[in-house]
Design an enzyme around this catalytic site. Structure first.
Site, PDB file in Angstrom:
ATOM      1  N   GLY A 497      -7.972 -11.772 -19.818  1.00 42.23           N
ATOM      2  CA  GLY A 497      -9.321 -11.220 -19.791  1.00 42.23           C
ATOM      3  C   GLY A 497      -9.631 -10.641 -18.428  1.00 42.23           C
ATOM      4  O   GLY A 497      -8.800 -10.645 -17.518  1.00 42.23           O
ATOM      5  N   GLY A 500     -15.580 -11.111 -13.512  1.00 40.25           N
ATOM      6  CA  GLY A 500     -16.393 -10.324 -12.598  1.00 40.25           C
ATOM      7  C   GLY A 500     -15.684  -9.981 -11.311  1.00 40.25           C
ATOM      8  O   GLY A 500     -16.027  -9.019 -10.650  1.00 40.25           O
ATOM      9  N   LYS A 518      -5.979 -16.256 -11.723  1.00 39.42           N
ATOM     10  CA  LYS A 518      -7.117 -15.375 -11.451  1.00 39.42           C
ATOM     11  C   LYS A 518      -6.761 -14.528 -10.229  1.00 39.42           C
ATOM     12  O   LYS A 518      -6.648 -15.047  -9.121  1.00 39.42           O
ATOM     13  CB  LYS A 518      -8.365 -16.208 -11.205  1.00 39.42           C
ATOM     14  CG  LYS A 518      -9.597 -15.403 -10.821  1.00 39.42           C
ATOM     15  CD  LYS A 518     -10.780 -16.347 -10.598  1.00 39.42           C
ATOM     16  CE  LYS A 518     -12.002 -15.585 -10.102  1.00 39.42           C
ATOM     17  NZ  LYS A 518     -13.135 -16.491  -9.856  1.00 39.42           N
ATOM     18  N   ASP A 615     -23.855 -19.833 -12.186  1.00 35.50           N
ATOM     19  CA  ASP A 615     -23.374 -18.850 -13.166  1.00 35.50           C
ATOM     20  C   ASP A 615     -22.920 -19.545 -14.455  1.00 35.50           C
ATOM     21  O   ASP A 615     -21.849 -19.258 -14.985  1.00 35.50           O
ATOM     22  CB  ASP A 615     -22.235 -18.019 -12.571  1.00 35.50           C
ATOM     23  CG  ASP A 615     -22.061 -16.678 -13.290  1.00 35.50           C
ATOM     24  OD1 ASP A 615     -22.997 -16.270 -14.025  1.00 35.50           O
ATOM     25  OD2 ASP A 615     -21.012 -16.041 -13.128  1.00 35.50           O
TER      26      ASP A 615
END
Length: 806
Positions: A497, A500, A518, A615
């Site tokens: 995926g 941000g 990541k 978040d």
């Protein structure tokens, strides 16, 4: 008379058209049907499947399995538990997709097996075990497609697995009938709950009612033998009678509020209860409060453990709900030890941690290094291996005169066992001496190295810069070449995926361990400061509902984080997808809600660094192979001390989840996370996004829609249609109530996460919510496009990394 006769003719014709009347066989093929009045009988004649009307329910017809030759309390499984057929028109058949379906007079599907695979040559068989199986018979060899044993009702039969299929997330647990006339699940349930140390827990609604304490609480006696199965694929129990002549089952009885192991007495033609749970008052969950030890042979049964005293006691009044506290408070800085308590039922394992490879000495050291660790013990007594540690207060202890387990509880140095304290002191002295020696050696080596080094000025600067980047991260560092190879050079096929701050890839390390990588994009808003912030924060966190950071990689401009891999992706992957949302029934959704709440409570209150996440949203909640939720993405998190709130000119997070005071004025606190949790809670219940949902006639979002339904007295209309049949309405109503309290306009009106966890797990009356904040659909505030981040292609949300408050 003519109309009645015509209806009769129609029913007869439908039965002739749709079914081949069966009686006495054990198999249905795709060309056969089973109508009301016909039955399947297992080959040994012990079990029968057909239609029945329970108790005094009258015309209500259910499809079920029962003992064929036992006249009383003989139903062991029901298909359409909450959806009865009101006449004798029911038909059981295999449809054109190879699924087993139950139809009513209008040919509507009342119940279906919902097998995920499509069979080529399907057949249904009632086995001698009482298991109804749907099989695909190819070249004479049957392949299992679906079985009733995977979906028990109130009965656990011999040979039936009780517990979890970890590969699919299937949880086989019992739920009692609502009444003798109504097989629909009531509020009494019994199943295995997969904490660090698994517990067998009985609940009334969402409230824990009783728990066995460990696998040792399961009965093995002269009639049955019970086996625990624990591996990467499953976590369950299974039992068998020691002789074939014994007819036995475990039934969850709402009338007695017990799980009863019963055996059929042929001579007396009745069922005999030979064991039951709970067995005494000490099995009532948490009856003596924290650190209270329930001793069934004592009067009163509640006793404080040695070294503890009753927390609340007034004249002529003793309040055991408050439990006990230590005589001498813990002081982590000055040092603590442990005291051994024998023959105990181990505490509630909800806040526990397990390591199968540690020995008891390593387990003690692990517990001692964390000030939140309150107790430890051996995982497997027989093999003397493994480690279990508990965080927070120890709840639901019970004394066993001839059984139980040793538990080592954290105490002040004055109250610790003598040898424990002495060993602790020696260890500290040894560590201090070793540390001093290492410091001296390090100073000598570094001084020598710098003096003798002939690096150029540029080389030394690179060396210092890398050292500054890597200091204090307290994590393993991975070489870039290792991560590149693990992800096939960051192949698009490995991409999970787009977050941000950059893409996320699936990788496989040289030892075979699967990880999520990541990789921060060079144009992302997260520089080395934010990166080190995320690493430093999450490296110090340890909770089953937080994602685990395994390491990081810094090389040049490359910055990467290596996490544990979550095979079920993120929560939004399920609740916002029409094809996958039905995989999350209400029990799983409630489990996820409670897990997220516990994770936030840990961040706000129980972690070493008190943290505001900033978040919280569905895409930042990952699901492991057991569908346990894990909060992720700490790049925007902030630590806080005792101040109630703080203010920033840099508003970060995701529009639609932000609290009003944060989005507008830049003020944030733990109550900002509570607001985001409230939004997420309403999304999980409804299956709808807050941002993107709006009511055309009233221009309201999901919060406004939920508030309108609440005011009009129809809050249950908010429920996702996929979970209406599986949910406990009182539990859902309570969650909606809690969600509305969390999204209040003013932060002071919102509960803390500790209150949220308490409200979700209790039946106490809640205060009425006021009108929430952000009820209406508004245009997103103007944002500098340089600081706008697309969250992901699947969620299509906006993450704000910079927003000047107006």
């Amino acid at each position: 008379m003519g109309i009645r006769f015509l209806k009769f003719i129609i029913i007869i014709l439908l039965q002739l058209f749709f079914s081949s009347f069966l009686y006495g066989t054990d198999i249905i093929t795709s060309s056969q049907n089973l109508s009301d009045g016909g039955t399947l009988v297992s080959s040994d004649g012990n079990f029968e499947l057909g239609f029945f009307s329970p108790g005094s329910s009258g015309k209500s017809r259910y499809l079920g399995i029962w003992y064929r030759n036992i006249p009383v309390q003989n139903v062991v499984w029901v298909a359409n538990r909450c959806n009865p057929i009101n006449d004798s028109s029911g038909v059981l058949m295999i449809n054109n997709t190879g699924n087993l379906v139950l139809l009513n007079q209008s040919r509507s599907v009342v119940w279906a097996s919902n097998s995920k695979k499509e069979a080529q040559n399907p057949e249904v068989q009632l086995l001698d075990s009482g298991n109804l199986v749907l099989q695909d018979r190819i070249a004479g060899k049957p392949t299992l497609m679906w079985q009733s044993f995977d979906y028990p009702t109130d009965s656990w039969l011999p040979g039936m697995k009780f517990g979890w299929d970890l590969s699919t997330g299937l949880n086989r647990r019992l739920s009692a009938w609502n009444s003798p006339d109504d097989p629909c699940p009531g509020d009494l349930t019994y199943g295995i709950e997969l904490y660090g140390f698994p517990d067998l827990v009985m609940r009334k609604g969402s409230r824990k009612y009783s728990r066995t304490g460990s696998w040792k609480g399961i009965v093995t006696n002269q009639f049955i033998t019970t086996t625990a199965i624990s591996n990467e694929q499953e976590f369950c129990l299974i039992y068998y009678p020691k002789t074939k002549s014994v007819i036995t089952r475990l039934v969850l009885n709402k009338t007695s509020s017990k799980a009863e192991h019963i055996i059929w007495n042929e001579e007396g033609r009745t069922w005999t209860v030979y064991s039951q749970f709970p067995s005494d008052d000490c099995d009532n969950y948490g009856s003596c409060g924290a650190y209270g030890n329930c001793v069934n042979t004592e009067i009163p049964p509640c006793q404080c453990l040695k070294g503890f005293k009753l927390k609340s006691q007034e004249l002529n009044s003793v309040d055991w709900s408050q439990g006990c506290v230590r005589n001498n408070s813990l002081d982590c800085q000055k040092g603590n030890g442990f005291k051994k308590f024998g023959r105990l039922k181990v505490p509630d394992a909800e806040h526990s941690w397990v390591n199968e490879g540690m020995n008891l000495h390593e387990c003690r050291a692990k517990c001692l290094e964390n000030c939140s660790c309150m107790a430890y013990t051996t995982l497997d007594i027989k093999e003397d291996r493994g480690c279990v540690i508990w965080f927070g207060d120890l709840i639901d202890l019970k004394f066993f005169p001839s059984a139980g387990q040793d538990l080592y509880i954290r105490m002040s140095a004055a109250d610790s066992d003598h040898e424990e304290t002495k060993g602790n002191t020696k260890m500290k002295a040894a560590l201090i001496t070793a540390a001093a020696i290492l410091v001296v050696i390090s100073v000598v080596v570094i001084t020598y190295y710098i003096r003798k080094s002939h690096r150029s000025v540029e080389e030394r600067e690179i060396f210092r810069r890398n050292e500054r980047q890597n200091e204090d991260l307290e994590l393993p560092f991975f070489e870039f070449v290792v991560i590149s190879k693990a992800t096939n050079d960051f192949s698009s096929n490995k991409k999970l995926g787009e977050g941000g701050f950059g893409p996320v890839y699936k990788g496989t390390l040289p030892d075979g361990k699967e990880v999520a990588v990541k990789r921060l994009s060079r144009s992302s808003g997260q520089g080395i400061v934010e990166f080190k912030n995320e690493v430093a924060l999450i490296a110090k966190l340890q909770h089953r509902n937080l994602v685990k950071l395994l390491g990081c990689c810094i090389q040049g401009e490359e910055k990467m984080l290596i996490y544990e891999y979550m095979p079920n992706k993120s929560l939004d992957h399920f609740i916002f997808d029409d094809t996958r949302r039905n995989l999350l029934d209400w029990s799983r959704r409630f489990h996820i809600i409670c897990g997220i709440a516990r994770g936030l409570l840990y961040l706000h209150q129980d972690s070493r660094l008190r943290i505001i996440h900033r978040d919280i949203k569905a895409s930042n909640v990952l699901l492991d192979n057991e569908m346990n939720p894990k909060i992720s993405d700490f790049g925007l998190a902030r630590t806080f001390a005792e101040q109630s709130d703080a203010k920033t000119n840099r508003v970060v997070g995701t529009y639609g989840y932000m609290a009003p005071e944060y989005a507008i004025n830049g003020q944030f606190s733990v109550k900002s996370d509570v607001f985001s949790f409230g939004i997420l809670l309403l999304e999980i219940i409804s299956g709808k996004k807050n941002r993107g949902f709006y009511h055309l006639s009233q221009n309201i979002n999901l919060i406004g829609h939920a508030w309108r339904l609440w005011k009009e007295g129809h809050p249950l209309e908010l429920i996702d249609s996929f979970v209406k049949e599986s949910c406990t309405l009182s539990e859902v109503l309570r969650c909606i109530h809690v969600g509305l309290l969390c999204v209040q306009q003013h932060s002071k009106d919102r509960p803390s996460m500790s209150s949220v966890v308490l409200m979700l797990g209790s039946e106490n009356k809640l205060v009425q919510p006021k009108e929430p904040g952000f009820l209406f659909v508004e245009k997103c505030p103007e944002i500098d496009p340089l600081f706008t981040k697309v969250e992901s292609s699947s969620t299509n949300e906006i993450s704000l990394s910079m927003l000047e408050p107006r």
